[in-house]
Design a protein around this motif. Structure first.
Motif, PDB file in Angstrom:
ATOM      1  N   LEU A 196       4.286 -19.907  -3.090  1.00 29.66           N
ATOM      2  CA  LEU A 196       3.844 -18.548  -2.743  1.00 29.66           C
ATOM      3  C   LEU A 196       2.337 -18.414  -2.863  1.00 29.66           C
ATOM      4  O   LEU A 196       1.713 -19.033  -3.728  1.00 29.66           O
ATOM      5  N   LEU A 197       1.777 -17.589  -1.985  1.00 32.91           N
ATOM      6  CA  LEU A 197       0.369 -17.211  -2.126  1.00 32.91           C
ATOM      7  C   LEU A 197       0.355 -15.792  -2.681  1.00 32.91           C
ATOM      8  O   LEU A 197       0.848 -14.869  -2.033  1.00 32.91           O
ATOM      9  N   TYR A 198      -0.181 -15.633  -3.884  1.00 33.71           N
ATOM     10  CA  TYR A 198      -0.408 -14.286  -4.418  1.00 33.71           C
ATOM     11  C   TYR A 198      -1.808 -13.879  -3.989  1.00 33.71           C
ATOM     12  O   TYR A 198      -2.800 -14.421  -4.476  1.00 33.71           O
ATOM     13  N   VAL A 199      -1.896 -12.946  -3.059  1.00 31.36           N
ATOM     14  CA  VAL A 199      -3.212 -12.576  -2.514  1.00 31.36           C
ATOM     15  C   VAL A 199      -3.449 -11.089  -2.751  1.00 31.36           C
ATOM     16  O   VAL A 199      -2.503 -10.292  -2.767  1.00 31.36           O
ATOM     17  N   LYS A 200      -4.710 -10.738  -2.934  1.00 30.84           N
ATOM     18  CA  LYS A 200      -5.044  -9.340  -3.224  1.00 30.84           C
ATOM     19  C   LYS A 200      -4.403  -8.408  -2.204  1.00 30.84           C
ATOM     20  O   LYS A 200      -4.476  -8.656  -1.002  1.00 30.84           O
ATOM     21  N   GLY A 201      -3.807  -7.340  -2.694  1.00 36.97           N
ATOM     22  CA  GLY A 201      -3.176  -6.377  -1.805  1.00 36.97           C
ATOM     23  C   GLY A 201      -4.194  -5.371  -1.293  1.00 36.97           C
ATOM     24  O   GLY A 201      -5.173  -5.058  -1.973  1.00 36.97           O
ATOM     25  N   SER A 202      -3.950  -4.913  -0.088  1.00 37.29           N
ATOM     26  CA  SER A 202      -4.812  -3.909   0.513  1.00 37.29           C
ATOM     27  C   SER A 202      -4.763  -2.642  -0.352  1.00 37.29           C
ATOM     28  O   SER A 202      -3.695  -2.268  -0.842  1.00 37.29           O
ATOM     29  N   GLY A 203      -5.911  -2.003  -0.538  1.00 35.46           N
ATOM     30  CA  GLY A 203      -5.939  -0.772  -1.327  1.00 35.46           C
ATOM     31  C   GLY A 203      -6.245  -1.002  -2.804  1.00 35.46           C
ATOM     32  O   GLY A 203      -6.490  -0.063  -3.547  1.00 35.46           O
ATOM     33  N   TRP A 204      -6.227  -2.264  -3.252  1.00 38.70           N
ATOM     34  CA  TRP A 204      -6.581  -2.558  -4.645  1.00 38.70           C
ATOM     35  C   TRP A 204      -8.048  -2.939  -4.734  1.00 38.70           C
ATOM     36  O   TRP A 204      -8.617  -3.475  -3.790  1.00 38.70           O
ATOM     37  N   ASP A 205      -8.635  -2.673  -5.898  1.00 37.75           N
ATOM     38  CA  ASP A 205     -10.037  -2.983  -6.133  1.00 37.75           C
ATOM     39  C   ASP A 205     -10.095  -4.142  -7.131  1.00 37.75           C
ATOM     40  O   ASP A 205      -9.392  -4.113  -8.148  1.00 37.75           O
ATOM     41  N   LEU A 206     -10.917  -5.146  -6.853  1.00 32.26           N
ATOM     42  CA  LEU A 206     -10.962  -6.317  -7.751  1.00 32.26           C
ATOM     43  C   LEU A 206     -11.322  -5.925  -9.191  1.00 32.26           C
ATOM     44  O   LEU A 206     -10.873  -6.554 -10.139  1.00 32.26           O
ATOM     45  N   ALA A 207     -12.125  -4.881  -9.335  1.00 30.79           N
ATOM     46  CA  ALA A 207     -12.582  -4.490 -10.679  1.00 30.79           C
ATOM     47  C   ALA A 207     -11.429  -4.049 -11.578  1.00 30.79           C
ATOM     48  O   ALA A 207     -11.493  -4.189 -12.800  1.00 30.79           O
ATOM     49  N   THR A 208     -10.388  -3.511 -10.976  1.00 32.54           N
ATOM     50  CA  THR A 208      -9.317  -2.907 -11.781  1.00 32.54           C
ATOM     51  C   THR A 208      -7.947  -3.474 -11.431  1.00 32.54           C
ATOM     52  O   THR A 208      -6.921  -2.931 -11.813  1.00 32.54           O
ATOM     53  N   ILE A 209      -7.937  -4.588 -10.685  1.00 29.12           N
ATOM     54  CA  ILE A 209      -6.660  -5.087 -10.162  1.00 29.12           C
ATOM     55  C   ILE A 209      -5.723  -5.537 -11.301  1.00 29.12           C
ATOM     56  O   ILE A 209      -6.171  -5.942 -12.373  1.00 29.12           O
ATOM     57  N   GLU A 210      -4.436  -5.392 -11.044  1.00 26.53           N
ATOM     58  CA  GLU A 210      -3.405  -5.863 -11.984  1.00 26.53           C
ATOM     59  C   GLU A 210      -2.508  -6.850 -11.240  1.00 26.53           C
ATOM     60  O   GLU A 210      -2.619  -6.987 -10.023  1.00 26.53           O
ATOM     61  N   ALA A 211      -1.585  -7.462 -11.977  1.00 21.73           N
ATOM     62  CA  ALA A 211      -0.683  -8.430 -11.333  1.00 21.73           C
ATOM     63  C   ALA A 211       0.050  -7.776 -10.156  1.00 21.73           C
ATOM     64  O   ALA A 211       0.248  -8.392  -9.107  1.00 21.73           O
ATOM     65  N   ALA A 212       0.402  -6.498 -10.324  1.00 18.63           N
ATOM     66  CA  ALA A 212       1.126  -5.792  -9.263  1.00 18.63           C
ATOM     67  C   ALA A 212       0.271  -5.588  -8.013  1.00 18.63           C
ATOM     68  O   ALA A 212       0.785  -5.239  -6.953  1.00 18.63           O
ATOM     69  N   GLY A 213      -1.043  -5.814  -8.132  1.00 19.19           N
ATOM     70  CA  GLY A 213      -1.940  -5.645  -6.979  1.00 19.19           C
ATOM     71  C   GLY A 213      -1.985  -6.869  -6.084  1.00 19.19           C
ATOM     72  O   GLY A 213      -2.669  -6.867  -5.061  1.00 19.19           O
ATOM     73  N   PHE A 214      -1.276  -7.929  -6.477  1.00 26.18           N
ATOM     74  CA  PHE A 214      -1.240  -9.148  -5.652  1.00 26.18           C
ATOM     75  C   PHE A 214       0.079  -9.219  -4.888  1.00 26.18           C
ATOM     76  O   PHE A 214       1.155  -9.054  -5.474  1.00 26.18           O
TER      77      PHE A 214
END
Ligand code: ZN
Length: 652
Positions: free
Chosen positions: A54-72
């Motif tokens: 699997l590729l866990y990639v940043k989800g649209s709408g999330w900000d890298l500064a505050t991202i959580e596991a659920a944001g991938f």
């Protein structure tokens, strides 16, 4: 660029991914407001016992500064790789295929760069829009400079649209390449990728490569001169007019955040400001928030804003394929020589994002000028990004609130009806200056959209200062809720203490006149401006012993009626609310209530609902009425007096 790595060894790849993503996200010179993206490739066993990569990639709408596991977003790697082999793929097909390849349907949409992340054959992939690198690529011989800095350690990719096209381009350019020889990929006019099988190494490569770009700028002496210390000029009325013109062009009320920091003022003094500020954005990623260029203001801002809008329409016509719908032509930011830089937004948050982007942009422009000249992408590339549906989707399409973008001023805002008005206005999207004598007002609400100002409304200078502070912060004024007041002690005319009389007249009458007078020039430049006077049932139904209060409130009502007559021509509506028996305020303690009820031979409950409808009137209900008067429901009404008292025989 500082290396912020400070983690103990961690085993969970996704936890590490979250950690280094946040390290990147907290540095504004690397990414701003949702920019950049990161990923990690993980081998998992699915519910059927099969191994799945699997590729866990940043989800649209999330900000890298505050991202959580659920944001991938977890996407099947094999599917993404297959997608890269297609010769063509539309945006909507890409989004649909990526979503259908996710193993968690509740995860956010994967980043538009998911396919590219999949193609890079390393566990961790980091992507930023580092200021220093984008600045160097936005110059005449940018590619040559990048090659000079990094030699063959990086792959240089000319600008192409992000998403599928960029992934295809990189796939083509890396055929037969030995990835192990690469430390990163530089995307011209866009940003940088680094990668490694080790999270720390991928992060450190990012820091290292960006630092090399920063060192290069130092070595080239591309350093901005210290900002001017000159005090900025100020013209608050002109600022309110600019905000009005921009709001009308936008077709919606806007907040205008005026930045007078020395860096911004210095930039406006640049002899070529009109040329260098209007060549294009720092990275095309910014264009959805800032539009390609700001408006340059001068002698006649109204005309300059109109010209900007015309030019924007022409830019759209030149570049559209005939299938697109033009966005509104209003500028998102304005350079106002010698006065400052203004950022416009439907909310404080939106205006602040634009303000942050402009801070980085004006710095990059000046550095690039030292490096031989700021040169951005051609207009057509910037247009394609601005009108790319996947970029527009990032902005969200939530319906706006009824008072979104409106700026209100409320007096007596720390308690009772005033406080309820602030809360109701805020709930409807307004930005508010909340004035009160009580200094706790400055911290009472704890929200960026509510500015608490300590103000004694019986002192003219304090009113002037508070109104000016409001305009300086938000750019204008649309709604005035003149509410501050005081219940005078019960005294008959015969026994009236002159101090009781004078203080009631000062607070309940004169302060409203002074406030209205001070606000009028700004309300005249407001958006559908409205004044709401909070008066009293006592005007129509006075009681014995209440002359000081009733006379002042009658005067306030008469003031509002004359104001309705005088201000109508300026587009300002003035309406009056007559509340009665609003007992959920600070002054009505249980003790006072019991005493008053006893005086009339009633229980507290009977006393509170002693009206025709036998109902209790709350501060919140008065505030709801005030908001309605400030909004479109009362747009055709001025000079009206509306009681909110449960019905009173003497008033009816
Ligand atoms: Zn990017």
């Amino acid at each position: 660029m500082k290396n912020l790595w400070n983690a103990k060894a961690q085993n969970d790849p996704l936890a590490l991914r979250v950690y280094t993503s946040r390290l990147l996200g907290q540095e504004s010179a690397l990414v701003l407001h949702g920019g950049g993206n990161t990923s990690v490739k993980v081998n998992t066993t699915n519910i059927f016992g099969e191994t799945e990569e699997l590729l866990y990639v940043k989800g649209s709408g999330w900000d890298l500064a505050t991202i959580e596991a659920a944001g991938f977003a977890p996407v099947k790697l094999e599917v993404l790789k297959k997608m890269a082999r297609l010769s063509q793929l539309s945006d909507s097909e890409m989004v649909r295929l990526q979503r259908s390849a996710m193993t968690d349907p509740n995860a956010p949409n994967p980043s538009v760069e998911a396919i590219l992340h999949a193609l890079i054959p390393f566990k961790y992939v980091d992507h930023t829009h580092a200021d220093s690198i984008v600045t160097i690529t936005n110059t005449e011989i940018g590619e040559q400079r990048i090659r000079q800095i990094y030699g063959n350690r990086v792959l240089i990719i000319p600008f192409v649209m992000p998403g599928f096209i960029l992934a295809k381009k990189i796939d083509e350019m890396t055929q037969g390449i030995d990835w192990a020889t690469l430390e990163g990929i530089i995307l011209m006019n866009h940003g940088i990728f680094t990668f490694s099988d080790d999270a720390k190494k991928s992060y450190e490569r990012m820091i290292q490569l960006v630092t090399e770009a920063e060192n290069y700028l130092q070595a080239q002496n591309a350093i901005i001169a210290p900002p001017l210390k000159a005090a900025p000029k100020e013209n608050l009325l002109a600022l309110a007019q600019i905000r009005k013109s921009v709001s009308e062009t936008k077709g919606a009320a806007m907040i205008a955040i005026m930045d007078t920091a020395p860096e911004s003022i210095s930039f406006t003094h640049h002899p070529q400001v009109a040329s260098i500020a209007t060549r294009g954005p720092l990275t095309p990623d910014h264009v959805i928030r800032t539009k390609p260029i700001p408006v340059i203001l001068g002698e006649n801002p109204e005309e300059e804003i109109a010209n900007y809008a015309n030019a924007y329409c022409k830019y759209f016509e030149r570049n559209t394929n005939g299938q697109l719908t033009q966005l509104n032509p209003a500028p998102c930011w304005a350079i106002w020589p010698e006065l400052g830089i203004i950022s416009f937004g439907r909310t404080i948050k939106e205006a602040n994002i634009i303000s942050d982007i402009k801070d980085h942009t004006i710095q990059a422009i000046q550095i690039a000028e030292k490096l031989g000249g700021w040169k951005t992408l051609p207009e057509s590339d910037i247009f394609d990004m601005e009108y790319w549906e996947l970029e527009q989707a990032k902005l969200g399409k939530g319906a706006s609130l009824p008072l979104q973008g409106k700026i209100a001023l409320v007096t007596g805002a720390a308690s009772g009806i005033g406080r309820a008005c602030v809360e109701a206005l805020h709930a409807q999207g307004a930005t508010i200056a909340a004035l009160d004598l009580n200094p706790t007002i400055t911290t009472l609400f704890g929200k960026k959209e509510i500015l608490g100002i300590t103000c004694d409304v019986t002192i003219d200078e304090e009113i002037s200062k508070a109104v000016e502070t409001t305009i300086r912060h938000f750019g204008g004024l649309d709604i005035l809720i003149s509410n501050a007041g005081l219940f005078s002690p019960s005294q008959t005319i015969a026994e009236m203490n002159p101090k009781t009389w004078d203080s009631s007249i000062a607070i309940n009458l004169t302060s409203h006149q002074r406030l209205l007078q001070t606000c009028t020039p700004y309300l005249a430049k407001g958006i559908e401006a409205a004044v709401i006077m909070i008066a009293s049932k006592n005007v129509m139904a006075p009681g014995p012993g209440a002359s000081a209060y009733s006379v002042a409130k009658a005067g306030q009502t008469q003031l509002a009626r004359v104001a309705a007559l005088e201000l109508g021509a300026l587009g300002i509506r003035v309406n009056i609310i007559h509340p009665n028996a609003v007992f959920d305020t600070g002054i009505w303690t249980t003790e006072v209530l019991e005493k008053r009820a006893k005086h009339y031979g009633l229980t507290v409950e009977e006393y509170k609902t002693n009206n025709i409808l036998k109902t209790e009137v709350t501060s919140k209900e008065v505030a709801t009425l005030a908001c309605a008067m400030a909004g479109p429901i009362f747009s055709k009404t001025t000079g009206a007096q509306v009681p909110i008292d449960g019905g009173n025989e003497r008033v009816i």
